[in-house]
Design a protein around this motif. Structure first.
Motif, PDB file in Angstrom:
ATOM      1  N   THR A 113       6.804  21.365 -17.322  1.00 44.93           N
ATOM      2  CA  THR A 113       7.397  20.770 -18.425  1.00 44.93           C
ATOM      3  C   THR A 113       8.772  20.201 -17.897  1.00 44.93           C
ATOM      4  N   PRO A 114       9.482  19.287 -18.454  1.00 42.09           N
ATOM      5  CA  PRO A 114      10.810  18.804 -17.801  1.00 42.09           C
ATOM      6  C   PRO A 114      11.818  19.906 -17.647  1.00 42.09           C
ATOM      7  N   MET A 115      11.511  21.049 -18.562  1.00 45.64           N
ATOM      8  CA  MET A 115      12.375  22.296 -18.512  1.00 45.64           C
ATOM      9  C   MET A 115      12.042  23.296 -17.652  1.00 45.64           C
ATOM     10  N   HIS A 116      11.049  22.918 -16.673  1.00 45.45           N
ATOM     11  CA  HIS A 116      10.350  24.186 -16.007  1.00 45.45           C
ATOM     12  C   HIS A 116      11.432  24.760 -15.154  1.00 45.45           C
ATOM     13  N   ALA A 176      17.723  17.180 -20.387  1.00 42.94           N
ATOM     14  CA  ALA A 176      19.327  16.881 -20.928  1.00 42.94           C
ATOM     15  C   ALA A 176      19.166  17.496 -22.178  1.00 42.94           C
ATOM     16  N   LEU A 177      18.179  17.376 -22.900  1.00 45.84           N
ATOM     17  CA  LEU A 177      18.306  17.940 -24.492  1.00 45.84           C
ATOM     18  C   LEU A 177      18.442  19.484 -24.486  1.00 45.84           C
ATOM     19  N   TRP A 178      17.586  19.896 -23.677  1.00 45.52           N
ATOM     20  CA  TRP A 178      17.689  21.304 -23.424  1.00 45.52           C
ATOM     21  C   TRP A 178      19.036  21.911 -23.112  1.00 45.52           C
ATOM     22  N   THR A 215       0.652  13.837 -24.565  1.00 45.57           N
ATOM     23  CA  THR A 215       1.314  15.384 -24.171  1.00 45.57           C
ATOM     24  C   THR A 215       2.530  15.268 -23.228  1.00 45.57           C
ATOM     25  N   GLU A 216       2.401  14.494 -22.129  1.00 44.31           N
ATOM     26  CA  GLU A 216       3.246  14.796 -21.112  1.00 44.31           C
ATOM     27  C   GLU A 216       4.252  13.755 -21.217  1.00 44.31           C
ATOM     28  N   GLN A 217       4.052  12.924 -22.052  1.00 43.52           N
ATOM     29  CA  GLN A 217       5.313  11.743 -22.385  1.00 43.52           C
ATOM     30  C   GLN A 217       6.453  12.086 -23.087  1.00 43.52           C
ATOM     31  N   TRP A 218       6.376  13.391 -23.658  1.00 45.63           N
ATOM     32  CA  TRP A 218       7.397  13.894 -24.692  1.00 45.63           C
ATOM     33  C   TRP A 218       7.453  15.452 -24.175  1.00 45.63           C
ATOM     34  N   ALA A 219       9.021  15.639 -24.181  1.00 46.29           N
ATOM     35  CA  ALA A 219       9.499  17.190 -24.056  1.00 46.29           C
ATOM     36  C   ALA A 219       9.735  17.310 -25.501  1.00 46.29           C
ATOM     37  N   ASP A 268      10.734  26.091 -25.474  1.00 51.50           N
ATOM     38  CA  ASP A 268      10.075  24.933 -24.765  1.00 51.50           C
ATOM     39  C   ASP A 268       8.655  24.653 -25.434  1.00 51.50           C
ATOM     40  N   ALA A 269       8.533  23.911 -26.249  1.00 47.28           N
ATOM     41  CA  ALA A 269       7.239  23.488 -26.949  1.00 47.28           C
ATOM     42  C   ALA A 269       6.856  22.145 -26.159  1.00 47.28           C
TER      43      ALA A 269
END
Lengths: 415, 1001
Positions: B614-617, B830-832, B760-764, B665-666
């Motif tokens: 995920t982008p937060m990995h 960035a959101l995280w 699925t992978e287009q959205w965090a 992280d969902a």
């Protein structure tokens, strides 16, 4: 039947082994039998054997379109285990496993049953929970299994890589009295014993039609003429669909190719059988030294007894990852068989819409390990006309009732 | 002795010596040698021990059919067992040890088996070792395993030091085999403009013609040059056609670095080829003759003897006796003689002897004995002499001829493996005594047309001129079948060989008695003799497959390349039936063994199965994530702080979330966009609930079942606008459910106007959970209204959250006030970070999958994969409320109407509370009284989820119990596997905040 023993071998050595008799007779078919079994694979021959041994029915013919033991009996990866989850499966597979224990002595034919133990690896938290559940179920079913930790896994399987970067081994379900046997010998041993009881094993005899009268079976047409019978047992695995069609009914079965492969032989390096369901592969080492490797089923139906290469690739990848030394071995041979898969991946042993016609089918990927148990239960069914406790839950009616015996719960892939 | 000749050796470069090690000894060869030729040049004829009797074995062949000369090669991460010396090119530093002996190749204890061979015929182990029963596992089997096995097992801890790769290729015509037939076929096909690939397993083009004579001087070089000049032709040497599969799929096995391991780059490359047409120009393999002692080191195939002389300048012996049933072997006698060595005798089993070549041999002064046979070869580790007899007799010795090598030829068998892999049939050619491809029954492609044809010797055209013509025709035919206009090439004008026909000789001499038959080998490696096949036939193992399996004939690493035809001929003879009636065993890929590593390719270690991130990995990684694989993702199970255990971490995360604020992280949740005028109607069929009535901007929890009625996935469905829905699936279910949707759309409802995209992978996506979740989102600002009334429970809104393009869903899996915020994946990290910063004042705590599981269990929410296992229907879980009564149909509805599904006897979901507060073990069953008919303990339920709840400070569980909801308050027993009995009370499954007050604030 002259008994096999070390003494018999020594006696024959003196005369250059010219005195051995045929392991089984090769008779012409008679006009009529009490029971005809179609299919001289493991299950068909075991059914005939227990018809004679347990029920005293010996006027039996076993018909085989090719050579006996030539279907999945001679193509599987020879694993025998009974660590199944659902009660009816555990009962049947454990019955079979326990019969394997004494099969060599019972048949006077060394089938080389080797209770070397089977580990099913747990590589996700979900699998850990699943196998712990199986261990609980097995304890109540009288099947000896235990959930073991990674250190014990490494002790049993020194060549395993516990710390694979992708799916570390978290433990495993261990059945110590599971193992392997020499698959061909199982068919040959039963054939010899059946022949000795006076049963006729007729090879190169393909059934081309099923004859009936008033809703009851009366015999079969074959490439070697018509043969009458009182009762008919269909035990033809991947070809169950076409045979059932001859008898006028359909089965909830799909036939697909299942593949396996072996490496070149090497000196012993792995004593137990290891199954890794998360990554899809399993492996054992034969007494010849080959690593015997099983893969998955093709995603489409066919009868060709060969499969697509990408399954081989998927399986080999999984094993290279699990056992790094496999990387330096070579694949010697790959092959395929046709397995008959039901909606719940459990077998069918039961009556059919045609009177006095019984069926044993749908073993999917689990046929070899149940040969003696399946034969025992099918013989009881044919002899009494009703299933005994072992087969009671495995009738076809379960698909109409929705009473599935689903094992895919426990093992994601092949079982 | 075997030695290097002063002259000759087309392949070797005598100016470039190469040093290698054999069993620790330093030996010298030349560049261009194979390991086998180099060993022979060093007088090392004995190269290994056989499998069963541990008999001394020398090299028999010069190519991939070699059964004996196999070695442990290399060290450490480059070690490999069972390397075939005849196809191993020599390189500086090569190091091998011989196999299957102890303590040494010269003195092997295992040879005791040889002395007891009379007691160890085929299948003796089926008749013995049965008593006492435990002895098989503990005594006999370990002994057998240890004495079998050939090469050493690679070290268990050492990783493969080489790399491997896959390569994809498409061609109109693929030619396997680069002998003259293959080259000609490739040229003819290529002239049509077809895209052609030609491969040769050897390092050299030209095949046998380079030894036995080209059609005309420089023919091979000219053809290779022409092909190299054509843009539509790809040529590869050291590449074997390994297997032919359905639909024109062909595997090519290219050995890039086996001959030069010091160079960088992948060792093997597996070519995965789709071919329009395949031409197999794979040549033929010579057959041994079956006479007593035909396995003694020094007995070799006649063709191999002249290969070693012509290609490597090596003589296998000083005095080479030749034994044959055909004219071809005379070429060997002539070559040996021309090399300045002696040929004491040519033994020709044919009463009438040979043709032109025989006359030539006689002319050179070689003694030729027609109608004769070898009764026996004498010698132990090396041939000493041959004893001659009449072929027609029983083996009465006429004379003994001293020699140190025997060149034998039983005729040639076309290599039909690739033809046969995918179902091509064979026909028995009586005149040439061989199986050749039956043109009328080729392997069929997807259109029902043949897609493989054979050319040259592989097609049974053993004569050079006939082979060329055959290859030309095959090239033309293949190009035409691939859709090109083709015409034949101009071929050299060749006179037909003036050879006399072969005479099949399956046993030498014809009337050999049992003593000789027990010493006449068919399968060298597996120690299968003529007597073994006859024993199998006598005992009723009459099918060729039975014989193979009973005797192990053809099951060795050469897969019967030398032994199969001889074996089945002996079987036919013994059964008194014709050879075609016996038939062959099945040819299976690969043609010769290929490395497992090449099959695995690049996919190993970290990229065995690519990890989805995920982008937060990276944030999780840096913040103590304790990973758990979920599908191809890795998700934090929990985040470890300091010295705490995972269990402590999970409790801390739960307490912090319930008290203030947690982040999850969902992003891995499946996100399928279902869009189109019929989207609502489609989802009504897929979900048990009614989805078409959902209002835009609202969310609904939905259940999906399989055709069999079993619950297969769940998730929140959001109606984004009138004709688009966003369906959340479980993390592991996204691809499966996407496939499920596509299957129904493509096979059943292909006329519905719906399409599905897996986004699925287009959205965090981040779960912002806890009493302070609204406050932290409000801190970020933006134009979205997330107030209690602005975004009510199960509501959805989108807009700017601070700087972010957000979709916000007010849903709650943990039972707290919570939001799920989805942003384009590029904004995820960035959101995280923004939430992390904004949450600092609330003591924001990231939590992992385990805390998520425990919190949902505290709330009594089911989890797919825990409460469900493929046998559970929604009704079992008390989810009747999620099953629409208004709908006529949905997938699974009909199945759920079956009697067993409707039964009141089913196990149903309840909560379980241990009497003493302990935690019930995972997977425990609740026992009932008595046993069933199969002697198994009766059970009445099982645990589906069981946890320590930090919120309640006690063990909680959910489970399926027989008529559970009717038995509230009852205490039932769950035995652990260690004998402990866990007593648990049946309670409501909602342990925490049953009124839902926490989430509705």
């Amino acid at each position: 039947m002259r008994r096999y023993s070390a003494f018999a071998v020594a006696r024959e050595a003196a005369r250059y082994h010219t005195g051995w008799e045929r392991a089984w007779r090769s008779p012409e078919p008679k006009k009529k039998y009490d029971v005809i079994i179609v299919g001289a694979g493991g299950h068909g021959l075991a059914t005939a054997f227990y018809l004679g041994k347990n029920h005293g029915i010996t006027n039996v013919a076993v018909l085989e379109k090719g050579w006996l033991g030539g279907g999945n009996t001679g193509r599987n990866t020879t694993i025998i285990r009974s660590n199944y989850l659902q009660d009816p499966s555990a009962a049947l597979y454990e019955k079979a496993r326990s019969l394997y224990e004494t099969m060599s002595q019972d048949l006077n034919y060394n089938v080389m049953f080797s209770p070397r133990g089977v580990i099913m690896l747990a590589q996700t938290e979900h699998e850990v929970r699943g196998y712990k559940r199986t261990a609980h179920a097995n304890a109540l079913q009288g099947v000896q299994t235990e959930f073991i930790g990674p250190e014990r896994v490494k002790q049993l399987v020194p060549i395993i890589n516990l710390e694979g970067p992708r799916y570390p081994v978290l433990g495993g379900l261990w059945q110590a009295r599971a193992g392997t046997a020499r698959h061909d010998a199982v068919a040959w041993g039963y054939a010899r014993a059946c022949s000795d009881m006076g049963m006729d094993i007729i090879q190169q005899c393909e059934v081309t039609g099923v004859r009936s009268e008033g809703g009851k079976v009366t015999g079969v047409d074959t490439t070697r003429g018509a043969i009458d019978c009182d009762k008919l047992g269909m035990v033809v695995a991947g070809n169950s669909g076409p045979l059932a069609e001859m008898a006028g009914f359909r089965l909830p079965i799909e036939s697909v190719a299942l593949q396996a492969l072996v490496s070149e032989p090497i000196k012993p390096c792995m004593d137990v059988v290891v199954m890794a369901n998360t990554v899809h592969g399993y492996m054992s080492q034969s007494d010849k030294g080959e690593m015997v490797i099983g893969g998955g089923t093709d995603g489409y139906n066919n009868y060709t007894q060969r499969g697509a290469f990408h399954h081989i690739e998927e399986t080999v990848r999984a094993l290279v990852e699990t056992f790094p030394m496999v990387s330096r071995l070579k694949m010697l041979r790959q092959w395929g068989g046709i397995v008959d898969v039901t909606g719940d991946r459990s077998p069918i042993i039961g009556k059919t819409p045609l009177g006095n016609c019984f069926i044993n089918a749908g073993w999917g990927t689990g046929g070899f390990k149940t040969i003696p148990g399946g034969g025992w239960a099918t013989a009881e069914l044919i002899a009494k006309g009703e299933p005994g406790p072992l087969a009671a839950e495995f009738g076809m009616e379960r698909f109409i009732e929705g009473r599935f015996i689903d094992e895919s719960v426990a093992a994601g892939v092949a079982h | 002795m075997s030695t290097r000749l002063a002259n000759g050796g087309r392949r070797i470069d005598r100016t470039r010596p190469v040093e290698f090690r054999f069993n620790g000894k330093r030996l010298k060869g030349f560049e261009g040698d194979t390991l086998a030729s180099a060993l022979l040049a060093n007088d090392q004829m004995m190269m290994g021990r056989s499998f069963k009797y541990h008999r001394p074995r020398g090299v028999v062949a010069s190519g991939s059919e070699e059964p004996n000369a196999l070695f442990n090669m290399g060290e450490g991460g480059k070690f490999e067992p069972n390397q075939r010396a005849t196809t191993t090119e020599l390189f500086d530093g090569l190091s091998v040890t011989s196999q299957n002996h102890w303590p040494s190749l010269e003195f092997d204890v295992g040879v005791l088996n040889n002395y007891a061979a009379r007691f160890l015929p085929a299948g003796f182990y089926y008749k013995t070792f049965m008593f006492p029963r435990p002895a098989w596992k503990h005594v006999f089997e370990p002994f057998i395993r240890q004495s079998a096995g050939l090469g050493r097992a690679p070290d268990k801890e050492t990783l493969d030091a080489d790399t491997y790769e896959h390569f994809y290729f498409f061609a109109d015509v693929v030619v396997v085999g680069g002998g003259v037939a293959g080259l000609q076929a490739a040229k003819t096909a290529a002239l049509s403009g077809a895209k052609v690939l030609i491969m040769e397993q050897d390092p050299h083009w030209g095949g046998r013609a380079m030894v036995d004579g080209e059609p005309e001087e420089g023919f091979v070089q000219r053809l290779v040059g022409e092909l190299e000049g054509m843009d539509n032709v790809t040529m590869r040497r050291r590449m074997m056609g390994a297997g032919v599969y359905d639909h024109g799929y062909l595997l090519g096995y290219e050995r890039l670095r086996d001959h030069a391991p010091m160079l960088a780059g992948p060792r093997h490359r597996l070519w995965r080829i789709r071919a329009g047409q395949i031409i197999t120009a794979t040549g033929a393999i010579e057959r041994p003759l079956s006479f007593a002692g035909n396995d003694i080191p020094g007995v070799m195939l006649a063709g191999a003897v002249r290969d070693y002389i012509a290609e490597y300048g090596v003589s296998p012996g000083d005095r080479v006796a030749v034994v044959t049933n055909n004219d071809d072997a005379y070429r060997t006698a002539i070559a040996v003689k021309k090399a300045g060595l002696e040929v004491p005798v040519i033994v020709d089993a044919r009463a009438g002897g040979g043709g032109e070549l025989a006359r030539e041999a006689r002319g050179m002064g070689i003694r030729v004995e027609n109608g004769k046979a070898i009764a026996k070869v004498t010698g132990g580790k090396r041939v000493k002499s041959v004893k001659l007899c009449a072929q027609a007799g029983e083996g009465a010795v006429l004379e003994e001829v001293a020699c140190d090598a025997v060149a034998m030829s039983g005729g040639w068998s076309p290599v039909v493996h690739l033809w046969s892999h995918c179902g091509g049939k064979l026909v028995w050619d009586e005149a040439e005594a061989m199986f050749r491809p039956d043109e009328s029954r080729p392997p069929l492609n997807q259109n029902g047309a043949g897609f493989v044809r054979c050319a040259g010797a592989a097609n049974g055209a053993l004569d050079l001129g006939a082979g060329l013509a055959d290859a030309d025709a095959a090239g033309k035919g293949a190009a035409e079948a691939a859709g090109f206009k083709a015409r034949g090439d101009t071929l050299p004008d060749l006179a037909q060989d003036d050879a006399l026909p072969i005479e099949p000789v399956w046993m030498m001499p014809q009337g050999a008695g049992p003593k000789l038959r027990m010493k006449a080998w068919l399968d060298y490696q597996n120690d299968v003799k003529v007597s073994d096949v006859q024993l199998a036939a006598r005992e009723g193992y009459e099918s060729v497959e039975h014989t193979k399996r009973y005797t192990t004939l053809g099951m060795a690493t050469d897969q019967g390349k030398l032994s199969n035809i001889n074996g089945l001929a002996i079987l036919s003879d013994t059964l008194g039936q014709a050879i075609p009636q016996t038939g062959t065993t099945t040819f299976r890929p690969p043609y010769t063994p290929i490395s497992m590593a090449s099959i695995a390719g690049e996919a190993r270690g970290e990229i065995f199965q690519p990890v989805r991130r995920t982008p937060m990995h990276a944030w999780h990684e840096a913040n103590g994530a304790h990973w758990e694989p979920v599908g191809h993702w890795r998700r934090p199970y929990c985040y470890l702080k300091g010295e705490e255990t995972p269990h402590e971490a999970v409790s801390r995360e739960i307490r912090a979330t319930r008290a203030s604020l947690g982040l999850l992280d969902a992003s891995t949740l499946g996100k399928l966009i279902v869009k189109g005028p019929d989207a609502g109607k489609f989802l009504d069929m897929l979900y048990t609930n009614m989805m078409s009535t959902l209002k835009p901007g609202r969310c609904r929890y939905g259940l999906m079942c399989s055709e069999n009625g079993f619950l297969s996935d769940d998730g929140v469905v959001v109606r984004l606008d009138e004709d688009s829905f966003l369906c959340h699936t479980t993390t592991g279910g996204a691809e499966r459910i996407h496939g499920h949707m596509e299957e129904w759309l493509q096979t059943e409802w292909w006329d519905w106007q719906v399409h599905v995209v897996n986004a699925t992978e287009q959205w965090a996506q981040v779960g912002v959970v806890g009493p302070n979740s609204r406050k932290v989102l409000e801190k970020l600002g933006g134009d979205v209204d997330i107030s209690k009334d602005g975004l009510s429970f199960m509501g959805y809104t989108s807009g700017k959250l601070g700087e972010f393009d957000a979709r916000i869903f007010r849903i709650a899996f943990a039972g707290e006030l919570s939001y799920e915020v989805a942003v384009p994946a590029s904004q995820g990290r960035a959101l995280w970070d923004a939430l992390w910063d904004a949450g600092e004042e609330f003591g924001v705590t990231p939590y992992g999958t385990e805390a998520m599981h425990v919190m949902r269990a505290e709330k009594g929410f089911i989890m797919i994969g825990d409460e469900t296992d493929g046998t559970v229907i929604p009704q079992d879980l008390g989810l009747h409320w999620a099953i629409s009564k208004k709908k006529e149909d949905y997938i699974g509805k009909r199945a759920q109407e079956r009697t067993f599904m409707q039964s009141s006897d089913r196990w149903q979901l309840v909560g379980l509370e241990t009497v003493d507060g302990s935690v019930i073990p995972d997977g425990a069953y609740a026992v009932a009284e008595g046993e069933n008919a199969n002697g198994q303990r009766n059970v009445q339920g099982r645990v589906t989820s069981t946890y320590y709840s930090p919120t309640l400070d006690r063990g909680i569980a959910m489970g399926l119990v027989h008529k559970g909801p009717e038995r509230m308050g009852e205490v039932i027993d769950f035995p652990g596997t260690d004998g402990t009995i866990y007593k648990a009370k049946i309670v409501d499954a909602v342990f925490y905040d049953p009124e839902g007050e926490k989430q509705n604030v």
